[in-house]
Enzyme design. Structure first.
Site, short mmCIF file in Angstrom:
data_model
loop_
_atom_site.label_atom_id
_atom_site.label_comp_id
_atom_site.label_asym_id
_atom_site.label_seq_id
_atom_site.Cartn_x
_atom_site.Cartn_y
_atom_site.Cartn_z
N SER A 1 -47.61 0.19 13.31
CA SER A 1 -47.82 -1.18 12.87
C SER A 1 -47.42 -2.13 13.98
O SER A 1 -46.55 -1.81 14.80
CB SER A 1 -46.97 -1.47 11.62
OG SER A 1 -46.96 -2.86 11.34
N TYR B 1 -38.30 -1.79 8.73
CA TYR B 1 -39.71 -1.41 8.79
C TYR B 1 -40.18 -1.33 10.25
O TYR B 1 -40.84 -0.37 10.65
CB TYR B 1 -40.55 -2.41 8.01
CG TYR B 1 -42.02 -2.05 7.96
CD1 TYR B 1 -42.46 -0.99 7.19
CD2 TYR B 1 -42.97 -2.77 8.69
CE1 TYR B 1 -43.81 -0.64 7.14
CE2 TYR B 1 -44.31 -2.44 8.64
CZ TYR B 1 -44.73 -1.38 7.88
OH TYR B 1 -46.06 -1.04 7.84
#
Length: 255
Positions: free
Chosen positions: A112, A138
């Site tokens: 990501s 994350y």
């Protein structure tokens, strides 16, 4: 994608009903595994090996992901986001490695852009217990996925393995449902209006699945959607960190 004479597709998901629905659509067998429990991951690897027999694995797609507002440790003792997004996928890949096609196996890891925006790994505090922040947790997990991709390439590319990490884009799904701050965009009215659909994200993944490694895309690299990206977190290209994270992960998982 559906099965054809050239390959056999197996699906893995956490939610039995949703996984079964997708499996039925593509006429594929499926397995239910919760990556928040590493014993289930080990069981999955054993079942897959037993199911495959002597048949080699040609491709592994590591696409599980989650993000959680509040700090939580799994029963394995790892921070939940880091375990689901990185550790469980590292474990599954490592356990299946002996079954990989010796001529060429492809490992595709979903990373990501958050790895660059929020990630900064501290090998002494991978659980982020010192100062937990959901976005950083994350970002760290997705940075770890990229470091894993690069080290996997370094160790096994000469043996035929090809691997890539990619950012699929901010996709209109139920990802991060109920979460706060910037993550609310996934569920907002504006997000539902302007964000690409899950089908669009699937087409990006399919690009790597159907492409030719080292021709269509380069092994060991990071792509933003389908474009090779050099805009990565500086830690991503730290060869020493790549090796240290690999070694620490192997020790942490008793591999």
């Amino acid at each position: 994608m559906a099965n054809n004479e050239n390959y056999k597709l197996y699906l893995v998901g956490r939610n039995r009903a949703k996984t079964a629905a997708v499996a039925d659509e593509v006429h594929a067998p499926y397995f239910v595994t919760d990556f928040a429990d590493l014993e289930q991951v080990r069981h999955l690897a054993a079942v897959l090996k037993n199911t495959l027999g002597t048949a080699p694995i040609d491709m592994l797609v590591n696409n599980a992901g989650g993000l959680f507002d509040d700090f939580a440790l799994t029963t394995d003792g790892f921070e939940l986001t880091f375990q689901i997004n990185y550790l469980a996928q590292f474990l599954l890949t490592s356990l299946l490695l002996p079954q990989f096609n010796t001529d060429q196996t492809v490992v595709i890891n979903t990373s990501s852009v958050a790895h660059k925006l929020f990630g900064h790994l501290d090998l002494e505090d991978l659980n982020n217990q010192g100062n937990y922040n959901a976005s950083k947790a994350y970002g760290d997990s997705k940075l770890a996925d990229l470091l894993f991709t690069k080290e996997l390439h370094r160790r096994y590319h000469d043996q035929g393995l090809k691997t890539v990490a990619f950012h699929p884009g901010v996709i209109r799904t139920n990802f991060s449902s109920g979460q706060k701050n910037w993550r609310q965009v996934y569920q907002s009215a504006l997000g539902k209006l302007v964000l690409p659909s899950a089908d669009a994200g699937g087409k990006t993944l399919r690009y790597f699945i159907e492409g030719t490694p080292d021709i269509t895309w380069q092994s060991g690299q990071y792509y933003s959607k389908r474009r090779l990206s050099k805009k990565v977190n500086p830690q991503a290209n730290d060869v020493v960190l790549q090796r240290q994270l690999w070694d620490k992960t192997m020790t942490s998982l008793d591999l």
